[in-house]
Scaffold this motif. Structure first.
Motif, PDB file in Angstrom:
ATOM      1  N   ILE A 460       0.824  -1.209   0.000  1.00  0.00           N
ATOM      2  CA  ILE A 460       0.000   0.000   0.000  1.00  0.00           C
ATOM      3  C   ILE A 460       0.864   1.267   0.000  1.00  0.00           C
ATOM      4  O   ILE A 460       0.361   2.359   0.237  1.00  0.00           O
ATOM      5  CB  ILE A 460      -0.974   0.025   1.193  1.00  0.00           C
ATOM      6  CG1 ILE A 460      -0.221   0.009   2.532  1.00  0.00           C
ATOM      7  CG2 ILE A 460      -1.942  -1.133   1.121  1.00  0.00           C
ATOM      8  CD1 ILE A 460      -1.134   0.211   3.733  1.00  0.00           C
ATOM      9  N   GLY A 461       2.154   1.109  -0.271  1.00  0.00           N
ATOM     10  CA  GLY A 461       3.020   2.266  -0.442  1.00  0.00           C
ATOM     11  C   GLY A 461       3.683   2.790   0.811  1.00  0.00           C
ATOM     12  O   GLY A 461       4.356   3.823   0.769  1.00  0.00           O
ATOM     13  N   LYS A 462       3.530   2.109   1.935  1.00  0.00           N
ATOM     14  CA  LYS A 462       4.148   2.571   3.186  1.00  0.00           C
ATOM     15  C   LYS A 462       5.516   1.902   3.346  1.00  0.00           C
ATOM     16  O   LYS A 462       5.711   1.022   4.189  1.00  0.00           O
ATOM     17  CB  LYS A 462       3.231   2.267   4.367  1.00  0.00           C
ATOM     18  CG  LYS A 462       1.908   3.033   4.301  1.00  0.00           C
ATOM     19  CD  LYS A 462       1.080   2.855   5.568  1.00  0.00           C
ATOM     20  CE  LYS A 462      -0.187   3.694   5.528  1.00  0.00           C
ATOM     21  NZ  LYS A 462      -0.973   3.586   6.773  1.00  0.00           N
ATOM     22  N   GLN A 463       6.468   2.360   2.531  1.00  0.00           N
ATOM     23  CA  GLN A 463       7.766   1.688   2.463  1.00  0.00           C
ATOM     24  C   GLN A 463       8.584   1.865   3.742  1.00  0.00           C
ATOM     25  O   GLN A 463       9.285   0.945   4.165  1.00  0.00           O
ATOM     26  CB  GLN A 463       8.553   2.195   1.247  1.00  0.00           C
ATOM     27  CG  GLN A 463       7.810   2.102  -0.070  1.00  0.00           C
ATOM     28  CD  GLN A 463       7.275   0.709  -0.355  1.00  0.00           C
ATOM     29  OE1 GLN A 463       7.811  -0.287   0.109  1.00  0.00           O
ATOM     30  NE2 GLN A 463       6.195   0.640  -1.124  1.00  0.00           N
ATOM     31  N   GLU A 464       8.513   3.025   4.351  1.00  0.00           N
ATOM     32  CA  GLU A 464       9.305   3.247   5.568  1.00  0.00           C
ATOM     33  C   GLU A 464       8.828   2.324   6.688  1.00  0.00           C
ATOM     34  O   GLU A 464       9.639   1.713   7.400  1.00  0.00           O
ATOM     35  CB  GLU A 464       9.196   4.711   5.992  1.00  0.00           C
ATOM     36  CG  GLU A 464      10.121   5.071   7.147  1.00  0.00           C
ATOM     37  CD  GLU A 464      10.136   6.558   7.448  1.00  0.00           C
ATOM     38  OE1 GLU A 464      10.676   6.938   8.501  1.00  0.00           O
ATOM     39  OE2 GLU A 464       9.608   7.342   6.624  1.00  0.00           O
ATOM     40  N   GLU A 465       7.508   2.214   6.843  1.00  0.00           N
ATOM     41  CA  GLU A 465       6.964   1.317   7.867  1.00  0.00           C
ATOM     42  C   GLU A 465       7.284  -0.144   7.529  1.00  0.00           C
ATOM     43  O   GLU A 465       7.574  -0.949   8.419  1.00  0.00           O
ATOM     44  CB  GLU A 465       5.455   1.509   7.990  1.00  0.00           C
ATOM     45  CG  GLU A 465       5.050   2.869   8.532  1.00  0.00           C
ATOM     46  CD  GLU A 465       3.542   3.012   8.634  1.00  0.00           C
ATOM     47  OE1 GLU A 465       2.885   2.059   9.109  1.00  0.00           O
ATOM     48  OE2 GLU A 465       3.014   4.065   8.229  1.00  0.00           O
ATOM     49  N   ALA A 466       7.215  -0.470   6.251  1.00  0.00           N
ATOM     50  CA  ALA A 466       7.521  -1.838   5.836  1.00  0.00           C
ATOM     51  C   ALA A 466       8.969  -2.184   6.141  1.00  0.00           C
ATOM     52  O   ALA A 466       9.271  -3.291   6.625  1.00  0.00           O
ATOM     53  CB  ALA A 466       7.244  -2.007   4.342  1.00  0.00           C
ATOM     54  N   ARG A 467       9.885  -1.249   5.872  1.00  0.00           N
ATOM     55  CA  ARG A 467      11.309  -1.504   6.172  1.00  0.00           C
ATOM     56  C   ARG A 467      11.510  -1.751   7.660  1.00  0.00           C
ATOM     57  O   ARG A 467      12.314  -2.601   8.053  1.00  0.00           O
ATOM     58  CB  ARG A 467      12.175  -0.314   5.726  1.00  0.00           C
ATOM     59  CG  ARG A 467      12.527  -0.319   4.272  1.00  0.00           C
ATOM     60  CD  ARG A 467      13.800   0.486   4.012  1.00  0.00           C
ATOM     61  NE  ARG A 467      13.782   1.788   4.649  1.00  0.00           N
ATOM     62  CZ  ARG A 467      13.215   2.878   4.138  1.00  0.00           C
ATOM     63  NH1 ARG A 467      12.611   2.803   2.965  1.00  0.00           N
ATOM     64  NH2 ARG A 467      13.251   4.021   4.766  1.00  0.00           N
ATOM     65  N   ALA A 468      10.802  -0.998   8.485  1.00  0.00           N
ATOM     66  CA  ALA A 468      10.926  -1.187   9.936  1.00  0.00           C
ATOM     67  C   ALA A 468      10.472  -2.580  10.342  1.00  0.00           C
ATOM     68  O   ALA A 468      11.084  -3.219  11.216  1.00  0.00           O
ATOM     69  CB  ALA A 468      10.112  -0.116  10.665  1.00  0.00           C
ATOM     70  N   GLU A 469       9.403  -3.076   9.706  1.00  0.00           N
ATOM     71  CA  GLU A 469       8.930  -4.423  10.024  1.00  0.00           C
ATOM     72  C   GLU A 469       9.913  -5.481   9.537  1.00  0.00           C
ATOM     73  O   GLU A 469      10.181  -6.465  10.220  1.00  0.00           O
ATOM     74  CB  GLU A 469       7.552  -4.666   9.406  1.00  0.00           C
ATOM     75  CG  GLU A 469       6.419  -3.937  10.116  1.00  0.00           C
ATOM     76  CD  GLU A 469       6.282  -4.351  11.574  1.00  0.00           C
ATOM     77  OE1 GLU A 469       6.594  -5.505  11.924  1.00  0.00           O
ATOM     78  OE2 GLU A 469       5.879  -3.496  12.378  1.00  0.00           O
ATOM     79  N   TYR A 470      10.450  -5.294   8.334  1.00  0.00           N
ATOM     80  CA  TYR A 470      11.448  -6.244   7.839  1.00  0.00           C
ATOM     81  C   TYR A 470      12.676  -6.260   8.757  1.00  0.00           C
ATOM     82  O   TYR A 470      13.296  -7.314   8.954  1.00  0.00           O
ATOM     83  CB  TYR A 470      11.855  -5.897   6.411  1.00  0.00           C
ATOM     84  CG  TYR A 470      10.914  -6.414   5.350  1.00  0.00           C
ATOM     85  CD1 TYR A 470      10.631  -7.781   5.247  1.00  0.00           C
ATOM     86  CD2 TYR A 470      10.304  -5.552   4.437  1.00  0.00           C
ATOM     87  CE1 TYR A 470       9.766  -8.260   4.280  1.00  0.00           C
ATOM     88  CE2 TYR A 470       9.433  -6.029   3.459  1.00  0.00           C
ATOM     89  CZ  TYR A 470       9.170  -7.381   3.383  1.00  0.00           C
ATOM     90  OH  TYR A 470       8.314  -7.857   2.422  1.00  0.00           O
TER      91      TYR A 470
END
Length: 610
Positions: A460-470
């Motif tokens: 959904i385009g929330k790359q910064e949040e996704a990186r934090a989860e990864y």
């Protein structure tokens, strides 16, 4: 031209005014864009792109103002306008008024942002902070692994089994939030305080205990603790003859559930409730075994499968296989065995198509064995739903299987993750994210749950949040496949191509690493390196990674090859295809007529999903 004349010409041709008008207008536009675009879910790169385009356009605007002049007959080159025909002074006055108007708008925006919008944002942020620090729901509990106090350290499976049986029962009590096994057991052997555990797991209560076996006697100590204070609310010691350890577990589970329900409701448990609890405990025991050895192997399998790595999945398969051999009627062992084979179909590449087919056949057989023994076993329904979603592309069948499983075990993180996976396949991005968020809330230290959430955020385009989860996935399990590559994908979608390639290089799965590296090097115009990564991907994973090969070609906008490999992925039952509709690397294919045709072949057209 003399310098004085040059500045005079700048003023006469209104170049200075154009610069002022452009800068003020550009500032106002960027401020409004940075506020408004996120409200509509715009991707992170869009506001940055606007700033870059405005910066690029500044010099051409000044050159245009120098070369051309506005006349009643329209734009003309400045040297073609006779002095007596020039209306530059009138244009200058109009530009002055425009600059003043834009400045007024800028001041108005600044005032609204400062005194209206910003306080709301601060209040919202404060509310979010307060919410994150708020006390957990009083109807929440974590069952920690009971300590093995026996001289025989090999009997640790028994202490773990008591904890797990109790946890499974509590998960079936309506209205009670129970931390999942992976998260609760992560504190085993650590000297964490009750407050630390409660805060990390987001629960108000802890169930702790210890087990000591000596000959034919077992002594069990159990207690219920208030997490935020460490205060003991209830405790009990049990001494029983060890003729039937499973009867001991059942008795303990019933007693603790009664005590916990009494603590949470503030009243004693009535006879009707006791009968309900006994029924809940019996339901939780479905699919189990009376063989101590089989149960021990099963617990070992569960431990390894939760690690979400290829090596430990192999260990889990061995343990589950042994449990099923020791007790062929052990439905949970068959369900666990099916899950290991499905995992290999999803992530492993060893053995190529032949190995994939063998794992899929074994998974189907194990699922059927489990459901023949226990038709309503959530663990087996979970494995069936994964087969239906990832390999059979039976979206409606998977939805029905998951509906039944979630009705039986609504707090099972694995089922919630699978529900999120199915929602993503159907193009339901919001629902997918919600399922994954619920799974993480129940099992915050489960690496696979975090990976699913990261993928949903990226989609959904929330790359910064996704990186934090990864990053959390990597912290929990550095060998988890597609974790480092997941970070790389986020960077790739943000246009940070070097960071993408560097991050992906660390991934344990070759197919994930080569996918991102090939795309990143292509974007950098480092074509030989991109081609080399793609060639390696094709050489090593064409039988099990056809979908990733299609993604590379899709990212390159090589549509013919992309659709060729998508079709091959469909024939090979590639587990990547459920992510088709949400795949950010395949956007270049959406305007091709073959895209809708392929979605229809997959049963993923909008009208087919209704």
């Amino acid at each position: 031209m003399k310098i004085d004349n040059f500045f005079s010409e700048l003023k006469r041709r209104n170049v200075v005014r154009m610069a002022g008008l452009y800068l003020v207008g550009a500032w106002l536009l960027t401020q409004v864009a940075s506020t408004v675009l996120p409200m509509f879910g715009a991707p992170d790169w869009l506001p940055r792109s606007i700033v870059i385009l405005l910066a690029i356009g500044f010099l051409p605007a000044l050159i245009f103002s120098w070369v051309f002049e506005l006349t009643p007959q329209g734009l003309k080159r400045d040297e073609d306008v006779r002095p007596e025909e020039s209306i530059a002074p009138q244009t200058a006055r109009r530009m002055n008024r425009m600059i003043i108007a834009v400045l007024v708008l800028a001041v108005a925006y600044f005032a609204v942002d400062k005194f209206a919008l910003n306080p709301r944002r601060e209040k919202s942020a404060a509310g979010a902070s307060a919410s994150s620090n708020a006390a957990p729901n009083e109807k929440s509990v974590a069952v920690l692994a009971f300590a093995n106090m026996s001289d025989d350290k090999g009997s640790e499976y028994f202490s773990d089994g008591i904890s797990e049986e109790l946890l499974t029962v509590l998960q079936k009590i309506p209205g009670l939030h129970v931390a999942a096994r992976t998260s609760a057991f992560s504190f085993k052997g650590k000297n964490a305080t009750a407050q630390e555990i409660g805060q990390k797991l987001g629960v108000a209560h802890l169930v702790e205990g210890s087990v000591r076996k000596a000959g034919d006697v077992v002594r069990i100590a159990a207690r219920l603790t208030q997490a935020n204070t460490g205060e003991e609310q209830w405790s009990e010691n049990y001494t029983r003859n060890l003729k039937d350890v499973f009867a001991v577990q059942t008795e303990l589970a019933q007693t603790i559930v009664e005590q916990l329900r009494g603590q949470l409701t503030g009243g004693a448990t009535n006879p009707t409730t006791k009968a309900e609890i006994q029924a809940e405990v019996r339901a939780a025991e479905k699919g189990g075994t009376k063989s101590l050895e089989a149960h021990e192997s099963y617990l070992q399998g569960r431990f390894f499968i939760n690690r979400h790595s290829e090596k430990e999945t192999d260990q889990a398969r061995v343990a589950y296989q042994r449990a099923a051999e020791l007790d062929p009627k052990f439905a949970l062992a068959w369900a666990g065995l099916a899950q290991t084979h499905v995992w290999d179909c999803n992530y492993a590449t060893e053995g190529g198509q032949k190995g994939f087919n063998a794992h899929l056949a074994a998974a189907r057989e194990a699922v059927e064995r489990a459901l023949a023994l226990e038709p309503d076993l959530p663990d087996a329904l979970f494995a069936r739903s994964m087969i239906q979603t990832n390999f059979d592309y039976n979206w409606k069948g998977a939805a029905e299987t998951l509906r039944k499983a979630l009705a039986l075990a609504p707090q099972d993180p694995a089922l919630l993750m699978q529900a999120g996976n199915l929602a993503a396949a159907r193009g339901e991005k919001t629902q997918s994210l919600e399922f994954d968020q619920r799974a993480v809330a129940l099992d915050p230290v489960n690496a696979q749950a975090r990976a699913f959430l990261a993928s949903a955020l990226s989609a959904i385009g929330k790359q910064e949040e996704a990186r934090a989860e990864y990053a959390r996935v990597i912290e929990l399990n550095p060998s988890a496949p597609n974790s480092h590559a997941g970070v790389g994908l986020c960077y790739l979608l943000e246009g940070k191509f070097e960071e993408a390639a560097v991050a992906a290089q660390k991934d344990a799965a070759d197919w994930a690493r080569l996918l991102i590296v090939s795309c990143a090097r292509w974007a950098q115009k480092r074509i030989p390196e991109s081609d080399a990564a793609l060639a390696e991907l094709i050489a090593n994973t064409s039988e099990t990674g056809a979908y990733q090969i299609a993604e590379v070609y899709g990212y390159r906008n090589d549509k013919d090859h992309a659709f060729e490999w998508l079709e091959r992925a469909r024939r090979q039952r590639d587990a990547g295809l459920p992510g088709l509709r949400a795949d950010t690397l395949l956007r270049n294919l959406h305007d091709d007529p073959r895209w809708d045709a392929f979605l229809r072949t997959m049963g993923l057209a909008d009208d087919q999903l209704k």
